[in-house]
Design a protein around this motif. Structure first.
Motif, PDB file in Angstrom:
ATOM      1  N   ASN A   4      43.386  36.178  40.567  1.00 46.69           N
ATOM      2  CA  ASN A   4      42.970  37.211  41.516  1.00 46.69           C
ATOM      3  C   ASN A   4      43.692  38.531  41.254  1.00 46.69           C
ATOM      4  OD1 ASN A   4      45.535  36.834  42.647  1.00 46.69           O
ATOM      5  ND2 ASN A   4      44.770  35.458  44.226  1.00 46.69           N
ATOM      6  N   SER A   5      44.627  38.501  40.328  1.00 41.09           N
ATOM      7  CA  SER A   5      45.177  39.743  39.790  1.00 41.09           C
ATOM      8  C   SER A   5      45.435  39.518  38.309  1.00 41.09           C
ATOM      9  CB  SER A   5      46.446  40.182  40.528  1.00 41.09           C
ATOM     10  OG  SER A   5      47.530  39.349  40.234  1.00 41.09           O
ATOM     11  N   ILE A   6      45.292  40.562  37.528  1.00 39.03           N
ATOM     12  CA  ILE A   6      45.366  40.480  36.073  1.00 39.03           C
ATOM     13  C   ILE A   6      46.369  41.498  35.555  1.00 39.03           C
ATOM     14  CG2 ILE A   6      44.088  40.693  33.899  1.00 39.03           C
ATOM     15  CD1 ILE A   6      43.038  38.401  35.537  1.00 39.03           C
ATOM     16  N   ILE A   7      47.257  41.057  34.671  1.00 39.18           N
ATOM     17  CA  ILE A   7      48.125  41.978  33.934  1.00 39.18           C
ATOM     18  C   ILE A   7      47.516  42.168  32.552  1.00 39.18           C
ATOM     19  CG2 ILE A   7      50.355  42.186  32.759  1.00 39.18           C
ATOM     20  CD1 ILE A   7      51.645  40.961  35.245  1.00 39.18           C
ATOM     21  N   SER A   8      47.250  43.415  32.198  1.00 42.77           N
ATOM     22  CA  SER A   8      46.689  43.721  30.883  1.00 42.77           C
ATOM     23  C   SER A   8      47.780  44.289  29.990  1.00 42.77           C
ATOM     24  CB  SER A   8      45.540  44.726  31.002  1.00 42.77           C
ATOM     25  OG  SER A   8      45.989  45.939  31.582  1.00 42.77           O
ATOM     26  N   LEU A   9      47.705  43.971  28.706  1.00 45.73           N
ATOM     27  CA  LEU A   9      48.695  44.408  27.729  1.00 45.73           C
ATOM     28  C   LEU A   9      47.977  45.149  26.605  1.00 45.73           C
ATOM     29  CD1 LEU A   9      50.542  40.975  27.556  1.00 45.73           C
ATOM     30  CD2 LEU A   9      51.218  42.952  28.931  1.00 45.73           C
ATOM     31  N   SER A  10      48.304  46.407  26.407  1.00 46.63           N
ATOM     32  CA  SER A  10      47.612  47.250  25.438  1.00 46.63           C
ATOM     33  C   SER A  10      48.163  47.043  24.031  1.00 46.63           C
ATOM     34  CB  SER A  10      47.738  48.724  25.825  1.00 46.63           C
ATOM     35  OG  SER A  10      47.339  49.556  24.762  1.00 46.63           O
ATOM     36  N   THR A 287      40.974  49.117  56.834  1.00 51.44           N
ATOM     37  CA  THR A 287      41.960  48.527  55.933  1.00 51.44           C
ATOM     38  C   THR A 287      41.291  47.588  54.931  1.00 51.44           C
ATOM     39  OG1 THR A 287      42.404  46.633  57.392  1.00 51.44           O
ATOM     40  CG2 THR A 287      43.741  48.624  57.713  1.00 51.44           C
ATOM     41  N   ALA A 288      41.978  47.422  53.801  1.00 48.17           N
ATOM     42  CA  ALA A 288      41.549  46.460  52.783  1.00 48.17           C
ATOM     43  C   ALA A 288      42.693  45.485  52.541  1.00 48.17           C
ATOM     44  CB  ALA A 288      41.192  47.172  51.481  1.00 48.17           C
ATOM     45  N   LEU A 289      42.349  44.212  52.451  1.00 47.62           N
ATOM     46  CA  LEU A 289      43.332  43.171  52.203  1.00 47.62           C
ATOM     47  C   LEU A 289      43.328  42.837  50.705  1.00 47.62           C
ATOM     48  CD1 LEU A 289      45.318  41.366  53.801  1.00 47.62           C
ATOM     49  CD2 LEU A 289      43.494  39.655  53.950  1.00 47.62           C
ATOM     50  N   VAL A 290      44.508  42.858  50.103  1.00 48.35           N
ATOM     51  CA  VAL A 290      44.645  42.598  48.661  1.00 48.35           C
ATOM     52  C   VAL A 290      45.513  41.350  48.470  1.00 48.35           C
ATOM     53  CG1 VAL A 290      45.453  43.534  46.447  1.00 48.35           C
ATOM     54  CG2 VAL A 290      44.417  45.058  48.156  1.00 48.35           C
ATOM     55  N   PRO A 291      45.057  40.378  47.661  1.00 46.25           N
ATOM     56  CA  PRO A 291      45.771  39.103  47.521  1.00 46.25           C
ATOM     57  C   PRO A 291      46.960  39.151  46.563  1.00 46.25           C
ATOM     58  CG  PRO A 291      43.804  39.057  46.191  1.00 46.25           C
ATOM     59  CD  PRO A 291      43.781  40.367  46.916  1.00 46.25           C
ATOM     60  N   VAL A 292      47.873  40.086  46.828  1.00 47.33           N
ATOM     61  CA  VAL A 292      49.099  40.229  46.035  1.00 47.33           C
ATOM     62  C   VAL A 292      50.244  40.471  47.010  1.00 47.33           C
ATOM     63  CG1 VAL A 292      50.343  41.723  44.411  1.00 47.33           C
ATOM     64  CG2 VAL A 292      47.951  41.155  43.992  1.00 47.33           C
ATOM     65  N   VAL A 321      54.663  43.925  53.463  1.00 47.67           N
ATOM     66  CA  VAL A 321      54.125  43.174  52.328  1.00 47.67           C
ATOM     67  C   VAL A 321      54.430  41.699  52.545  1.00 47.67           C
ATOM     68  CG1 VAL A 321      54.298  42.769  49.835  1.00 47.67           C
ATOM     69  CG2 VAL A 321      54.371  45.111  50.722  1.00 47.67           C
ATOM     70  N   ASN A 322      53.394  40.863  52.555  1.00 50.94           N
ATOM     71  CA  ASN A 322      53.552  39.419  52.780  1.00 50.94           C
ATOM     72  C   ASN A 322      53.859  38.696  51.475  1.00 50.94           C
ATOM     73  OD1 ASN A 322      50.788  39.122  55.192  1.00 50.94           O
ATOM     74  ND2 ASN A 322      52.598  40.402  55.204  1.00 50.94           N
ATOM     75  N   MET A 323      54.065  37.407  51.568  1.00 53.91           N
ATOM     76  CA  MET A 323      54.317  36.615  50.374  1.00 53.91           C
ATOM     77  C   MET A 323      53.147  36.671  49.401  1.00 53.91           C
ATOM     78  SD  MET A 323      55.222  32.544  50.061  1.00 53.91           S
ATOM     79  CE  MET A 323      56.758  32.692  50.971  1.00 53.91           C
ATOM     80  N   ASN A 324      51.917  36.632  49.937  1.00 58.79           N
ATOM     81  CA  ASN A 324      50.726  36.556  49.085  1.00 58.79           C
ATOM     82  C   ASN A 324      49.700  37.652  49.334  1.00 58.79           C
ATOM     83  OD1 ASN A 324      51.343  33.333  49.895  1.00 58.79           O
ATOM     84  ND2 ASN A 324      51.287  33.845  47.733  1.00 58.79           N
ATOM     85  N   MET A 325      49.975  38.568  50.246  1.00 57.20           N
ATOM     86  CA  MET A 325      48.987  39.588  50.603  1.00 57.20           C
ATOM     87  C   MET A 325      49.657  40.894  50.984  1.00 57.20           C
ATOM     88  SD  MET A 325      46.283  37.492  53.027  1.00 57.20           S
ATOM     89  CE  MET A 325      47.572  36.792  54.061  1.00 57.20           C
ATOM     90  N   MET A 326      48.864  41.963  50.904  1.00 58.56           N
ATOM     91  CA  MET A 326      49.285  43.237  51.473  1.00 58.56           C
ATOM     92  C   MET A 326      48.067  43.964  52.009  1.00 58.56           C
ATOM     93  SD  MET A 326      50.303  45.342  48.053  1.00 58.56           S
ATOM     94  CE  MET A 326      49.245  45.459  46.617  1.00 58.56           C
ATOM     95  N   ILE A 327      48.303  44.864  52.917  1.00 55.39           N
ATOM     96  CA  ILE A 327      47.229  45.582  53.598  1.00 55.39           C
ATOM     97  C   ILE A 327      47.257  47.050  53.160  1.00 55.39           C
ATOM     98  CG2 ILE A 327      46.284  46.257  55.845  1.00 55.39           C
ATOM     99  CD1 ILE A 327      47.766  43.766  56.998  1.00 55.39           C
ATOM    100  N   ILE A 328      46.088  47.575  52.853  1.00 52.93           N
ATOM    101  CA  ILE A 328      45.959  48.935  52.334  1.00 52.93           C
ATOM    102  C   ILE A 328      45.108  49.772  53.278  1.00 52.93           C
ATOM    103  CG2 ILE A 328      45.308  50.324  50.324  1.00 52.93           C
ATOM    104  CD1 ILE A 328      47.388  48.121  49.701  1.00 52.93           C
TER     105      ILE A 328
END
Length: 383
Positions: A4-10, A287-292, A321-328
């Motif tokens: 649900n989140s991606i780290i990209s490496l260039s 608000t938007a909820l993000v699973p990070v 900021v929660n353990m698994n979520m944050m609010i934007i």
């Protein structure tokens, strides 16, 4: 792995950074890529094959478990050096696999001799000296004892390296201390020479020292943070850039971090958002909820301070900021919906959020922020 989140490496950025470092360090200096702490959060299994593709053939780690991860993802014969922890059984396995390791006390040297004799294979050791860091390493008396042991066991010990660690080359405040360290290291080198012991590599420099103190480059440089596109400190960057005509940062960041919106919610004026009472809506907001959350490495200290990018707009983290979520707060962003991209680190349209923005807000070093990125996050190499 969590996707649900991606780290990209260039890959292009990796190639750029290696090319820049080679141009400055010279052809005679071996680059040892420091890939401890999961390659500074970038991912050992993802980054090492790309480093290897662009000619890196020496790797430094802290734990033996990291050495095995590097060992298992290499395609070619490369050297691996353990700077820190090995258990007794790890020492035996390291010798068998021809993995190099630091020797900073007599106990480890004696174990190296013991298992090298058992296996009939030379142990590849780097003698680490204590020159003033006061952390780990052999003092002069211990060095003389170690020299005697090595000379008695030349069939079992290969002196691959002779090294020390400098106490903060990234800051001018440590200059006097580092000069004393270098003098002490030279005295110890003289002792080695007097006993006709010639290590393959003499090395003292990390990323910062290799630029601030060019004489410390010697045979090998342990390069960490600069390979990943970051300067060790603002001081080091300014010292470098002041001698350049174009004054453009030659390093490129490798890492980007994205997630997505999992829910959108309308909040009425006067209502609290998230845990506790740290954020009170002063008007009607969306608000938007993000699973990070902080379990992924997005620090709790960024509560009510962090920023993300959505639809090309900078948006604020609100509440705790929660353990698994944050609010934007996305009140000012049109047509926000579930599944929309959220950039935590990196570029979106004309805006960018850098790792340095995290450190300025959270009072954490770049190193800390990168090292805290959870290994459970999916990592992908991109062009």
């Amino acid at each position: 792995m969590i996707d649900n989140s991606i780290i990209s490496l260039s890959e292009k950025s990796i190639e750029n950074n290696i090319s820049f470092l080679r141009s400055k360090l010279g052809d005679t200096v071996k680059i040892s890529a420091v890939v401890k702490a999961n390659a500074y959060g970038h991912g050992i299994e993802q980054i090492v094959p790309v480093f290897e593709k662009y000619g890196i053939d020496h790797y430094s780690v802290f734990y033996y478990s990291e050495a095995i991860r590097v060992y298992n993802c290499l395609h070619k014969s490369s050297s691996i050096m353990v700077m820190g922890w090995l258990s007794e059984k790890d020492i035996k396995d390291a010798i068998e696999k021809e993995i190099e390791f630091f020797v900073f006390n007599m106990e480890r040297l004696q174990l190296a001799v013991k298992y090298a004799k058992e296996l009939g294979v030379k142990a590849k050791i780097h003698l680490e000296t204590e020159t003033g860091m006061n952390r780990s390493g052999l003092n002069m008396n211990e060095l003389n004892t170690a020299i005697a042991v090595i000379k008695e066991n030349t069939d079992h010990i290969e002196l691959t390296g002779f090294c020390t660690h400098l106490a903060g080359a990234e800051s001018v405040s440590n200059h006097f201390r580092i000069q004393n360290q270098l003098q002490k290291y030279q005295e110890m080198t003289t002792e080695l020479d007097a006993n006709n012991l010639k290590p393959k590599y003499k090395h003292v420099a990390n990323s910062a020292a290799s630029f601030v103190y060019p004489d410390t480059r010697m045979d090998l440089v342990r390069v960490g943070i600069m390979l990943y596109g970051f300067w060790s400190s603002t001081e080091v960057f300014i010292q470098y850039i002041n001698h350049q005509e174009d004054r453009i940062d030659p390093l490129k960041r490798i890492l980007g971090w994205k997630s997505q919106i999992m829910a959108v919610k309308e909040i009425k004026s006067g209502e609290f958002v998230g845990y506790g009472i740290s954020y009170l809506a002063q008007s009607n907001i969306k608000t938007a909820l993000v699973p990070v959350g902080y379990s992924f490495g997005y620090s709790r200290s960024l509560s009510n301070k962090g920023r993300v990018l959505i639809h090309g707009h900078q948006c604020s983290v609100i509440g705790v900021v929660n353990m698994n979520m944050m609010i934007i707060d996305v009140t000012h962003v049109e047509n926000v919906k579930v599944g929309d991209e959220v950039v935590l680190i990196g570029k979106q349209d004309k805006l960018e959020i850098k790792v340095s923005a995290f450190s300025e807000i959270s009072d954490e070093l770049n190193y800390e922020i990168l090292a805290h990125l959870s290994e459970s996050i999916t990592r992908r190499v991109i062009n």
